[in-house]
Scaffold this active site. Structure first.
Site, mmCIF file in Angstrom:
data_model
loop_
_atom_site.group_PDB
_atom_site.id
_atom_site.type_symbol
_atom_site.label_atom_id
_atom_site.label_comp_id
_atom_site.label_asym_id
_atom_site.label_seq_id
_atom_site.Cartn_x
_atom_site.Cartn_y
_atom_site.Cartn_z
ATOM 1 N N TYR A 1 -20.062 16.837 29.542
ATOM 2 C CA TYR A 1 -21.359 16.675 28.871
ATOM 3 C C TYR A 1 -21.706 15.207 28.644
ATOM 4 C CZ TYR A 1 -21.252 21.712 27.864
ATOM 5 O OH TYR A 1 -21.212 23.075 27.968
ATOM 6 N N ASP B 1 -18.760 30.716 21.807
ATOM 7 C CA ASP B 1 -19.857 31.691 21.705
ATOM 8 C C ASP B 1 -19.356 33.092 22.052
ATOM 9 O OD1 ASP B 1 -21.699 29.937 20.812
ATOM 10 O OD2 ASP B 1 -23.049 30.060 22.530
ATOM 11 N N ASP C 1 -17.394 25.149 24.404
ATOM 12 C CA ASP C 1 -18.790 25.545 24.192
ATOM 13 C C ASP C 1 -18.959 27.025 24.551
ATOM 14 O OD1 ASP C 1 -21.515 25.519 23.868
ATOM 15 O OD2 ASP C 1 -21.951 24.340 25.656
ATOM 16 N N ASP D 1 -10.422 31.134 32.866
ATOM 17 C CA ASP D 1 -10.954 32.424 33.330
ATOM 18 C C ASP D 1 -10.196 33.583 32.693
ATOM 19 O OD1 ASP D 1 -8.939 31.220 34.793
ATOM 20 O OD2 ASP D 1 -9.424 32.192 36.675
ATOM 21 N N LYS E 1 -8.078 24.496 33.184
ATOM 22 C CA LYS E 1 -8.203 25.040 34.539
ATOM 23 C C LYS E 1 -7.299 24.201 35.421
ATOM 24 C CE LYS E 1 -10.169 27.810 37.547
ATOM 25 N NZ LYS E 1 -9.732 29.212 37.636
#
Ligand code: NAD
Length: 357
Positions: free
Chosen positions: A142, A252, A248, A224, A191
């Site tokens: 970001y 959620d 992020d 994942d 990852k």
């Protein structure tokens, strides 16, 4: 003790929910003999209306001079058509930067008395769930190098994920400190089977924890798989540490497992005890001024401030217990209401929680 708290009530339901949290803190002050002094500052749409700027200089100065900051929420349709840097949300990024906050802690807690509100099967969540996601907040993709250009006449865009050892270590510290007060297990999500930045993340988290927190067990989960495990068996997790973009998305997802946005708090911390404490939801303009807003997320955020910025763990636990007992008595705001329960407004909810302390 005397604590100075800066209050950024913001827009929409912001003033209602911060009032509820202040009421509860005042009750804590009376019982545990602390003085909390609240100073209100403008941020977001209300600041734009008064000063033309979403984050006035006076607000930054006031927050920096306080012991901690309580935030309601900002934004609303009135300011939606303003250009990006003039929008209320710009104030949020600005205040985090000004206070040097690089971590975001989001506990996704499902109270056992609200287990039916979860979209997951009752058996998976009946004993309650609490996943605390520690997200790196000011680095990674970001904030990385980015660009938009053309290759052979075709538009092409890129963003880059970059983490330094120092950035990873400081977020690992926050996760380990939290885990030391809880299960002593940190789940690190990355990852690493694909990304170079994730391989450095994994190595650094392990080395840092082994050196500074030898009692902590670090478990690695690929992002994942984590996305699957959160809906398959959320109760297996406690403290989770991850990068900005993964945090992020996963925070959620974990919030959805709890089924109620009005119950979830969050904090942002940096190198000092001055933190920013807020609900995870927005300013809910659709219900503002109708006494429909659930104040519990903001009350919990205020409780986290007591525990994590002021070291008042007993007082935090008193707030949690009071919320639990009001829920157990069957009181519900409209957003968490189910048949057979007693529906009350946001103001009464805050009063009942204060009275139960
Ligand atoms: P929202 O979180 O404000 O509302 C989503 C839905 O949840 C709405 O139906 C709302 O009524 C409900 N809701 C939210 N909080 C509630 C509470 N405490 N009690 C009961 N119901 C509640 O998200 P949105 O509608 O996408 O955004 C509204 C505004 O808030 C936008 O301007 C957005 O930019 C802003 N926003 C601000 C923040 C922040 O200040 N940190 C975060 C998210 C969104």
């Amino acid at each position: 003790m005397n604590y100075q708290i800066a209050v950024l009530a913001g827009d929409g339901i912001g003033p209602e929910i911060t009032d509820g949290a202040i009421r509860v803190l005042q009750k804590i002050g009376e019982i545990y003999h602390h003085t909390f002094e609240f100073t209100h500052y403008l941020m977001g749409g209300c600041a734009i209306d008064e000063t033309g700027c979403p984050l006035p200089e006076e607000t930054v100065k006031g927050c920096l001079a306080s012991d901690s900051v309580l935030l309601g929420a900002v934004g609303g349709p009135k300011w939606d058509s303003l250009p990006g840097d003039k929008r209320p949300e710009k104030g949020l990024l600005g205040i985090r930067k000004a206070l040097g906050l690089y971590s975001n802690i989001r506990p996704a807690k499902l109270w056992s008395s609200l287990a039916h509100a979860s979209p997951l099967k009752y058996e998976l969540v009946k004993d309650g769930v609490e996943i605390i996601i520690v997200r790196e907040l000011i680095g990674g993709i970001y904030f990385g190098e980015r660009g938009l250009d053309e290759i052979d006449g075709e538009k092409s865009a890129w963003d880059t994920e970059r983490y330094s050892v120092h950035e990873i270590e400081r977020i690992a510290r926050i996760a380990c400190e939290l885990a030391m007060k809880r299960s002593k297990i940190v789940t690190s999500v990355d990852k690493a089977n694909v990304l170079e930045s994730s391989r450095l993340w994994r190595k650094t988290v392990h080395e840092y924890a082994a050196k500074h927190f030898p009692e902590i067990e670090v478990r690695d989960v690929l992002v994942d798989n984590m996305a699957m495990q959160i809906v398959k068996n959320p109760a297996q997790f406690d403290v989770v540490v991850t990068s900005n973009i993964f945090g992020d998305i996963l925070s959620d997802e974990a919030a959805q497992v709890t089924g109620s946005i009005g119950m979830l708090a969050s904090s942002s911390l940096g190198d000092t005890t001055l933190g920013l404490y807020e609900p995870i939801h927005g300013s809910a303009p659709d219900i503002a001024g109708k006494d429909l807003a659930n104040p519990i997320a903001t009350i919990l955020a205020a409780g986290m401030m007591l525990r994590d910025s002021f070291g008042l763990t007993k007082e935090y636990e008193a707030i949690e217990k009071a919320i639990q007992s009001v829920l157990d008595e069957g009181y519900r705001t409209a957003d968490i209401y189910s048949e057979g329960m007693k529906k009350i407004g946001g103001k009464e909810m805050a009063e009942r929680i204060a009275a139960a302390i």
